[in-house]
Design an enzyme around this catalytic site. Structure first.
Site, PDB file in Angstrom:
ATOM      1  N   VAL A 194      13.993   4.534  12.714  1.00  0.00           N
ATOM      2  CA  VAL A 194      13.429   5.886  12.661  1.00  0.00           C
ATOM      3  C   VAL A 194      11.908   5.884  12.687  1.00  0.00           C
ATOM      4  CG1 VAL A 194      15.417   6.878  11.493  1.00  0.00           C
ATOM      5  CG2 VAL A 194      13.582   5.870  10.123  1.00  0.00           C
ATOM      6  N   GLY A 195      11.308   4.716  12.708  1.00  0.00           N
ATOM      7  CA  GLY A 195       9.853   4.657  12.752  1.00  0.00           C
ATOM      8  C   GLY A 195       9.365   3.231  12.741  1.00  0.00           C
ATOM      9  N   GLY A 223       5.519   1.331  11.745  1.00  0.00           N
ATOM     10  CA  GLY A 223       4.107   1.382  11.410  1.00  0.00           C
ATOM     11  C   GLY A 223       3.507  -0.005  11.430  1.00  0.00           C
ATOM     12  N   GLY A 224       2.250  -0.084  10.990  1.00  0.00           N
ATOM     13  CA  GLY A 224       1.578  -1.363  10.997  1.00  0.00           C
ATOM     14  C   GLY A 224       2.192  -2.382  10.068  1.00  0.00           C
ATOM     15  N   PHE A 225       2.871  -1.894   9.008  1.00  0.00           N
ATOM     16  CA  PHE A 225       3.438  -2.819   8.034  1.00  0.00           C
ATOM     17  C   PHE A 225       4.862  -3.243   8.388  1.00  0.00           C
ATOM     18  CE2 PHE A 225       0.264  -0.392   5.573  1.00  0.00           C
ATOM     19  CZ  PHE A 225      -0.541  -1.455   5.178  1.00  0.00           C
ATOM     20  N   GLY A 226       5.503  -2.553   9.318  1.00  0.00           N
ATOM     21  CA  GLY A 226       6.845  -2.937   9.701  1.00  0.00           C
ATOM     22  C   GLY A 226       7.673  -1.758  10.164  1.00  0.00           C
ATOM     23  N   ALA A 227       8.884  -2.070  10.598  1.00  0.00           N
ATOM     24  CA  ALA A 227       9.798  -1.048  11.109  1.00  0.00           C
ATOM     25  C   ALA A 227      10.564  -0.395   9.961  1.00  0.00           C
ATOM     26  CB  ALA A 227      10.765  -1.666  12.105  1.00  0.00           C
ATOM     27  N   LYS A 235      12.296  -0.146   4.825  1.00  0.00           N
ATOM     28  CA  LYS A 235      11.150  -0.680   5.573  1.00  0.00           C
ATOM     29  C   LYS A 235      11.219  -2.200   5.547  1.00  0.00           C
ATOM     30  CE  LYS A 235       7.020   1.183   5.474  1.00  0.00           C
ATOM     31  NZ  LYS A 235       6.589   1.320   6.892  1.00  0.00           N
ATOM     32  N   ASP A 259      -4.618   3.352   4.781  1.00  0.00           N
ATOM     33  CA  ASP A 259      -3.990   3.722   6.054  1.00  0.00           C
ATOM     34  C   ASP A 259      -3.476   5.161   6.015  1.00  0.00           C
ATOM     35  OD1 ASP A 259      -3.206   3.358   8.644  1.00  0.00           O
ATOM     36  OD2 ASP A 259      -1.415   2.186   8.187  1.00  0.00           O
TER      37      ASP A 259
END
Length: 797
Positions: A467-468, A470-474, A490, A585
């Site tokens: 569902v998304g 980001g820089g830190f992970g899926a 996450k 962030d």
């Protein structure tokens, strides 16, 4: 008569050849030359103590650890530094030589030079009598691209061979005039990453280059064979020096950009591409396995070992791996399935239509066979007659399920990272059965559940519903075992801390409870896996509502509630927790919305949790550079005011109902295709300060909004994005300003984005060039603040 006597002598002087230019030794032995302002040093260096290889090069002069930006004799080092010299010869060339090795390097200038200059930009220039350059190091770079260096289609920056070997490596950065893009290339022929086409404002694949305070880019004569490209770094203000920065093609094939942090006296990695090291062509060599989840990207599978142990230890994996027990073709050889992998390039194959057992038998009887893969339904057998390069897990529809021929002498050889990890971790699992029970009891006090990786894998149906990212992970949607409650899982990428540190930070995050922060329900810290389990937010992230083409539309009342809720959540992190937490962030992707569209800030604490330093935090912000505060780049200490800046940028997007950076004008409305609106903040700042707030508001609202709230919120946004962090309000004050408790006046225009509005283009195609001796255009400030104050109060703190 006297005239007659001297005339032959005068004629003789004219007929004689001009006096020759004397050779001149510029540097000898351990002598060095400093550039103007002593920024760079020219001299001989060695990469390691005790090495017999010495090079003439340019490095930064005042840094505790040498940073080399150019090497002259990178192909032929000198072995006797004491007698080595840099010399300007009588024929007008620069040469590097010594008594033992002779001439090892020479410039290739077409016209003779008579003198040299070493500029403050780090450029070594050979000039003729009229001062014109006939050769310069900027036209002959090694692995580094410095500000002011003009890159053409004939210029290539080539990596070092390894960390301690400046000889040319495998990877180069080139400008391709035919495609109007930069490309990273393997061995000069195989591109594996590109910037995408130039749009007139930015490269398609590098939207962050449009942010004005990072660089000023100039593309001269694009779309032609004579195209050239250069950049400079503008100073943050009129009194400070420009930041030291450099692009470098690393020996590992990644293009990296560094900025110098004077506080820590170290280089910070600001940007890199490709982000996934496994996208670098042939990084791990033949039969090497590449994974971005490892501490080092390359590994040899059990049963294999590096071909070159010394090179492997210095992070040079290009020689790949070999079987521990020699070549294939022995009677003791057997097969093990690798799984669905892919590899770089092509492999010589033989195709057969036979059963799997016959396929294996054929391979075993062929001394050239490395392995095979077999398709059951069609009995298609492909015999690999060459070793595949840079093995990695298959993604998407491209899969090559390989079975590798292994020797079983001395051990059970299993080629397959997915099989290797459980074998390595078997001994650890017994020890952790006891500690997990203790962890569950301890974290239960915080209402945090300790999950096993298997539990979360099952809860997310094999991490299938993404569902998304980001820089830190899926992030994956899942359902907890024995429950119908949805959760967001996450999966953290490249964890930077050990297990005990990870659990300690999870404990800190789990202890943070606020109505405008996403609640952490639990976590998994098992082997190399790091996962966090949060409440699921059904309305998604704010970013999905910030497109003029999106069918989703937030009312003004909802937008204002989101802004206030987000501010309260961030203020709690800064001022309400026992230890101040800087988010690092803040952006719409990290502002989630519950079923009632209440704002919930996510990803707080992850910068510290993953051990992110400057470089790794910024590496997570790919595509979101419009939220990065200037102090990230200037080397100043990062405080809570960095979050304030990011929040201000987010407010502008919330008001305008659009993203701050839009490279493709097709995503704008018909009335908003003016060139200045590709980067929203400077235009919005001008309109807000001049009192034209209505022009900034999302036109889809059709005027249905509270004018006083819009004005207040817009003015707060401009206060938040001030260049000087000292005059930005604290988040607690921002909350009061939004609530109307603290009155607000018209803020000064932010100087950095003000330069863009003034017409000093950071985005357009420049027809000028930046040459030595001619300074590139300075920042202009053409926007002034109105003299009248706002009717709603005093300046905010």
């Amino acid at each position: 008569m006297p005239c007659t006597t001297y005339l032959p002598l005068l004629l003789l002087l004219f007929l004689l050849p001009p006096p020759s230019v004397q050779s001149k030794v510029i540097i000898k032995g351990n002598q060095t030359i400093l550039s103007f302002k002593a920024i760079f040093r020219l001299g001989f260096f060695s990469t390691t103590n005790g090495s017999s290889n010495w090079y003439l090069g340019i490095s930064y002069a005042s840094m505790p650890t040498p940073t080399h930006v150019w090497v002259a004799n990178r192909i032929r080092p000198v072995s006797d530094p004491d007698s080595s010299t840099l010399e300007l010869t009588s024929t007008g060339y620069l040469i590097v030589s010594n008594l033992r090795d002779g001439v090892v390097w020479q410039t290739d200038n077409k016209q003779p030079g008579t003198d040299f200059r070493f500029s403050e930009t780090g450029n070594l220039i050979l000039i003729n009598d009229d001062g014109s350059p006939v050769w310069q190091s900027f036209d002959n770079p090694t692995d580094t691209w410095l500000p002011g260096m003009n890159v053409t289609g004939l210029t290539a920056m080539t990596s070092w061979r390894s960390l301690f070997d400046p000889s040319p490596g495998f990877y180069s950065l080139r400008l391709s005039p035919s495609f109007n893009e930069f490309q990273l290339v393997y061995k000069g022929t195989t591109p594996y990453w590109s910037t995408g086409n130039w749009t007139g404002e930015a490269f398609v694949g590098v939207p962050e280059m449009t942010i004005p305070y990072i660089y000023r880019f100039h593309f001269v004569n694009p779309y032609t064979p004579t195209a050239s490209f250069w950049y400079i770094v503008p100073p943050l203000d009129s009194v400070s020096e420009p930041r030291l920065t450099r692009f470098m093609v690393g020996a590992n094939g990644q293009l990296k950009q560094y900025t110098w942090d004077p506080q820590t006296q170290s280089w910070n990695m600001f940007w890199l591409q490709p982000e996934d090291p496994c996208r670098v062509y042939n990084l791990c060599g033949q039969l090497g396995f590449c994974s971005s989840e490892l501490l080092k990207p390359c590994a040899c599978i059990r049963g294999f070992r590096p071909r070159n142990d010394a090179a492997w230890r210095s992070d040079d994996y290009s020689d790949g791996c070999r079987r521990e027990n020699g070549d294939s073709g022995e009677k003791s050889d057997t097969f093990e399935a690798v799984g669905d992998l892919r590899y770089d390039g092509d492999v010589k194959m033989s195709r057969l239509q036979v059963s799997k057992s016959s396929c294996a038998k054929t391979c075993l009887g062929n001394s050239s066979c490395v392995g095979f893969y077999h398709k059951e339904k069609s009995n298609l057998c492909k015999i690999l007659l060459e070793s595949p390069n840079n093995l990695k897990n298959s993604k998407g529809n491209i899969s090559k399920s390989i079975i590798i021929l292994c020797s079983v002498v001395g051990s059970i050889s299993v080629l397959g990272f997915t099989l290797l990890v459980p074998l390595i971790l078997l001994k650890r699992s017994r020890k952790r059965k006891k500690t997990r029970k203790q962890d569950e009891d301890g974290f239960a006090v915080l209402n945090l559940k300790v999950f096993s990786f298997k539990e979360l894998q099952s809860a997310t149906n094999g991490f299938s519903d993404k569902v998304g990212h980001g820089g830190f992970g899926a992030v994956f949607k899942g359902t907890l075992p024995g429950s119908s409650t949805f959760v967001a899982v996450k999966r953290l990428e490249r964890p930077g801390s050990g297990e005990s540190e990870f659990r300690a930070e999870v404990c800190t995050i789990g202890n943070i409870q606020h109505v405008n922060l996403v609640r952490l329900r639990g976590f998994c810290s098992e082997n190399l896996h790091r996962l966090l389990v949060y409440d699921y937010m059904p309305q998604g992230s704010l970013s999905s509502y910030l497109s003029r083409t999106s069918p989703k539309l937030l009312s003004w009342e909802t937008r204002f509630r989101i802004a206030l809720g987000t501010a309260k959540g961030i203020a709690y992190l800064h001022e309400g927790c026992r230890d101040c937490i800087i988010h690092c962030d803040i952006k719409p992707e990290n502002i989630l919305l519950d079923s009632d569209y209440n704002a919930k800030v996510s990803d707080f604490g992850l910068a510290k949790l993953l051990g992110r330093d400057f470089s790794r935090v910024l590496a997570t912000m790919r595509g979101t550079w419009g939220y990065v505060a200037p102090e990230w780049i200037s080397g100043l200490p990062i405080t809570t005011k960095a979050d304030v800046y990011s929040f201000g940028m987010t407010l502008l997007e919330l008001i305008g109902g659009r993203r701050n950076v839009i490279v493709n004008s097709d995503t704008l409305g018909e009335k908003e295709t003016e060139p200045e609106k590709w980067f929203f903040p400077p235009w919005a700042a001008r309109e807000i300060i001049q009192g034209n707030v209505d022009s900034v508001v999302d036109s889809r609202l059709n005027g249905e909004y509270n004018t006083e709230e819009v004005t207040r919120m817009a003015t707060v946004a401009i206060w938040c994005i001030q260049d000087n962090e000292e005059i930005r309000p604290a988040m607690g004050t921002v909350v009061k300003m939004l609530e109307g408790v603290v009155e607000v006046t018209v803020p000064p225009p932010p100087k950095l984005i003000q330069a863009l509005v003034s017409g000093d283009s950071y985005r357009g195609v420049s027809g000028t060039s930046c040459s030595e001796g001619h300074g590139c255009s300075d920042l202009n400030t053409g926007l002034s603040s109105p003299g009248s104050r706002s009717s709603f109060g005093r300046p905010s703190p």
